[in-house]
Design an enzyme around this catalytic site. Structure first.
Site, short mmCIF file in Angstrom:
data_model
loop_
_atom_site.label_atom_id
_atom_site.label_comp_id
_atom_site.label_asym_id
_atom_site.label_seq_id
_atom_site.Cartn_x
_atom_site.Cartn_y
_atom_site.Cartn_z
N GLU A 18 0.84 -1.20 0.00
CA GLU A 18 0.00 0.00 0.00
C GLU A 18 0.87 1.25 0.00
O GLU A 18 1.87 1.32 0.72
CB GLU A 18 -0.88 -0.04 1.25
CG GLU A 18 -2.26 0.50 1.06
CD GLU A 18 -3.13 -0.34 0.13
OE1 GLU A 18 -3.17 -0.05 -1.09
OE2 GLU A 18 -3.76 -1.28 0.62
N THR A 20 2.75 2.21 -2.31
CA THR A 20 4.03 1.91 -2.94
C THR A 20 4.00 2.23 -4.43
O THR A 20 5.05 2.42 -5.04
CB THR A 20 4.35 0.41 -2.79
OG1 THR A 20 3.19 -0.33 -3.17
CG2 THR A 20 4.73 0.07 -1.36
N GLY A 104 -16.25 5.04 -2.33
CA GLY A 104 -15.52 5.58 -1.18
C GLY A 104 -15.17 4.53 -0.14
O GLY A 104 -15.04 4.81 1.04
N LEU A 107 -12.21 0.25 -2.35
CA LEU A 107 -12.24 -0.88 -3.28
C LEU A 107 -12.13 -0.40 -4.72
O LEU A 107 -12.40 -1.13 -5.66
CB LEU A 107 -13.54 -1.68 -3.09
CG LEU A 107 -13.70 -2.29 -1.71
CD1 LEU A 107 -15.07 -2.91 -1.53
CD2 LEU A 107 -12.62 -3.34 -1.46
N SER A 110 -13.44 4.22 -8.24
CA SER A 110 -12.98 5.25 -9.18
C SER A 110 -12.33 4.63 -10.40
O SER A 110 -12.67 4.97 -11.55
CB SER A 110 -11.94 6.17 -8.54
OG SER A 110 -12.38 6.64 -7.33
N ASP A 155 -4.70 0.83 -9.10
CA ASP A 155 -6.10 0.43 -9.26
C ASP A 155 -6.43 0.14 -10.72
O ASP A 155 -7.13 -0.82 -11.04
CB ASP A 155 -7.02 1.54 -8.74
CG ASP A 155 -6.62 1.98 -7.35
OD1 ASP A 155 -6.00 1.18 -6.64
OD2 ASP A 155 -6.92 3.13 -6.99
C1 GLA Z 1 -5.39 4.58 -3.83
C2 GLA Z 1 -4.72 5.03 -5.13
C3 GLA Z 1 -3.65 4.02 -5.57
C4 GLA Z 1 -2.71 3.67 -4.43
C5 GLA Z 1 -3.47 3.34 -3.17
C6 GLA Z 1 -2.57 3.16 -1.97
O1 GLA Z 1 -6.16 3.44 -4.04
O2 GLA Z 1 -5.69 5.16 -6.14
O3 GLA Z 1 -2.96 4.56 -6.68
O4 GLA Z 1 -1.77 4.68 -4.22
O5 GLA Z 1 -4.43 4.35 -2.83
O6 GLA Z 1 -1.80 2.02 -2.12
#
Ligand code: GLA
Length: 343
Positions: A18, A20, A104, A107, A110, A155
Site C-alpha cells: 500500500e 508503494t 468511497g 475498493l 474510481s 487500481d
Molecule cells: C489509492 C490510489 C492508488 C494507491 C493506493 C494506496 O487506491 O488510487 O494509486 O496509491 O491508494 O496504495
C-alpha cells in the site's frame, strides 16, 4: 450509427503493498467480482448524455468542450477529454453507468468507473484499443488531471489485468504485471466497512505523495524504490517514517508472494498485520473507525487485518481461517477477471 457497446470494469482489493505504486515499488492486488458497467449508445451530434443510475443523476455536455466540474461528472468529462487528446475519434453518445462496488470504500470504484467509461467509449468509436498498460495510464490521467487525486497506477492496472483465482504482483518501476495463484485452502479474504467514507482527492493522500517526493529530493534519488532503511533514518521527521513504510512494505510484498507459494497463511496474516501497523504508525493514514474495524476482524480470529487503499477511512481487509465466523457486514472478496466488453 455504431452499435451500442457495454463495458464492465472491476474494482480491486490490494492484498498487500500500500502506498508503494507512486514510489515505483511493489504491490499485490487482485480484481474483484464487483465493478462498474457502462453501456454506450451513439447519438447524432456532438453531445454526451451521461446517466448515473445509482445516483439518479445526469450530465450533458459538448464532447469538444467538456469543461471542469466536480464529483462523478469529472470522471466522465475527463475520460472524454483524455480519449480525444489520445486521438480517439468519439461520436456523440449516451452513457448509462451503474455499479456494484461501494463508493468511497477503498475498493477502487474510481478506477472501475474510469476503465469502464474508456473501454465503452473506445468500443463505440470503433478505433483500436491501446494496450492495457497504456489505457491504465490514460485512466490515471483522468483521476490526476480531472478529479484532482494524485493517485498512482495500482487500481487501473489491477482492474485491467485481473484474472480469476490470481493476484497480480506489480512492479511499478518496470510496470511488469505477474499473476500469482491465490489459493487459500479454505481461508477467506473479507472486507469490512469502517463506516467512514473517504475520497482520495480530499483526504491526506496528496500530502503523503508530496512528502514522498520531498524525501526523494532530500536523498537525491529518483524514487523511494531506491531508498534503504539507513537512508530513511537520515530524513527529518515525519519523512523518515514515510520512507521506512515504503521500504518495509516492498519487502512485505515479496514475502507475501513466498507465503502464498508455501501455503503459509499464518505467515501471510502476520504480513497483513505488519503492513497495517506500518500504515498506522509510520504512514499515519488510519483513523479510530478503521482501528475498530481491524479489531472486530481480529476478535473473530482473523490471521491478519489491515487498512486497504488510500486510507483515512474506507474498508479493511481480513484473512479469516476456515473455522472463523466473519463479523456482521463483512463481504467475502475473491479474485475475478479483468475489464472487458460484454454482450
Ligand atoms: C489509492 C490510489 C492508488 C494507491 C493506493 C494506496 O487506491 O488510487 O494509486 O496509491 O491508494 O496504495
Amino acid at each position: 450509427m455504431p452499435t451500442p457497446v457495454t463495458a464492465f470494469a472491476p474494482g480491486r482489493v490490494n492484498l498487500i503493498g500500500e502506498h508503494t505504486d507512486y514510489n515505483q515499488g511493489l504491490a499485490l492486488p487482485f480484481a474483484i467480482r464487483e465493478g462498474v458497467t457502462v453501456r454506450a449508445t451513439a447519438l447524432a451530434g456532438r453531445r454526451i448524455e451521461a446517466v448515473a443510475a445509482d445516483l439518479d443523476d445526469t450530465d450533458s455536455f459538448n464532447l469538444d468542450r467538456p469543461g471542469r466540474v466536480a464529483g462523478w461528472r469529472a470522471f466522465v468529462r475527463g475520460a472524454v477529454a483524455e480519449l480525444a487528446e489520445a486521438g480517439v475519434g468519439l461520436p456523440g453518445a449516451r452513457l448509462e453507468i451503474c455499479g456494484t462496488v461501494p463508493r468511497g470504500a477503498g475498493l477502487s470504484s474510481s478506477a472501475a468507473l474510469e476503465v469502464a467509461l474508456t473501454l465503452a467509449l473506445i468500443g463505440l468509436s470503433g478505433g483500436a484499443c491501446p494496450g492495457r498498460t497504456e489505457l491504465a495510464k490514460l485512466c490515471s490521467r483522468v483521476e490526476n488531471e480531472w478529479v484532482g487525486a494524485q493517485t498512482g497506477l495500482l487500481d487501473q492496472l489491477a482492474s485491467l489485468y485481473g484474472e480469476r483465482d490470481r493476484a497480480l504482483r506489480i512492479d511499478f518501476r518496470s510496470l511488469e504485471v505477474r499473476p500469482v495463484l491465490l489459493q487459500l485452502d479454505g481461508c477467506r479474504l473479507v472486507t469490512l466497512d469502517s463506516g467512514e467514507h473517504h475520497a482520495n482527492a480530499a483526504s491526506g493522500y496528496n500530502q503523503r505523495r508530496s512528502e514522498c517526493a520531498r524525501a526523494c529530493q532530500l536523498l537525491a534519488i529518483a524514487s523511494l524504490r531506491d531508498a534503504t532503511f539507513e537512508m530513511a533514518d537520515r530524513l527529518p521527521e515525519p519523512l523518515d517514517r514515510r520512507a521506512q513504510h515504503v521500504v518495509s512494505e516492498n519487502a512485505r510484498v515479496n514475502a507475501a508472494v513466498d507465503a502464498l507459494r508455501r501455503h503459509d497463511f499464518e505467515g501471510l496474516g502476520g504480513l497483513l498485520d505488519a503492513s497495517h501497523a506500518s500504515l498506522r504508525d509510520d504512514y499515519e493514514i488510519s483513523t479510530p473507525a478503521v482501528e475498530e474495524a481491524v479489531r472486530r476482524l481480529k476478535r473473530v480470529g482473523a490471521l491478519g487485518a489491515r487498512i486497504v487503499g488510500g486510507g483515512f477511512g474506507g474498508h479493511v481487509l481480513g484473512l479469516l481461517p476456515p473455522d472463523a465466523r466473519a463479523p456482521q457486514g463483512a463481504i467475502e472478496v475473491r479474485p475475478g477477471p479483468g475489464a472487458r466488453l460484454v454482450d
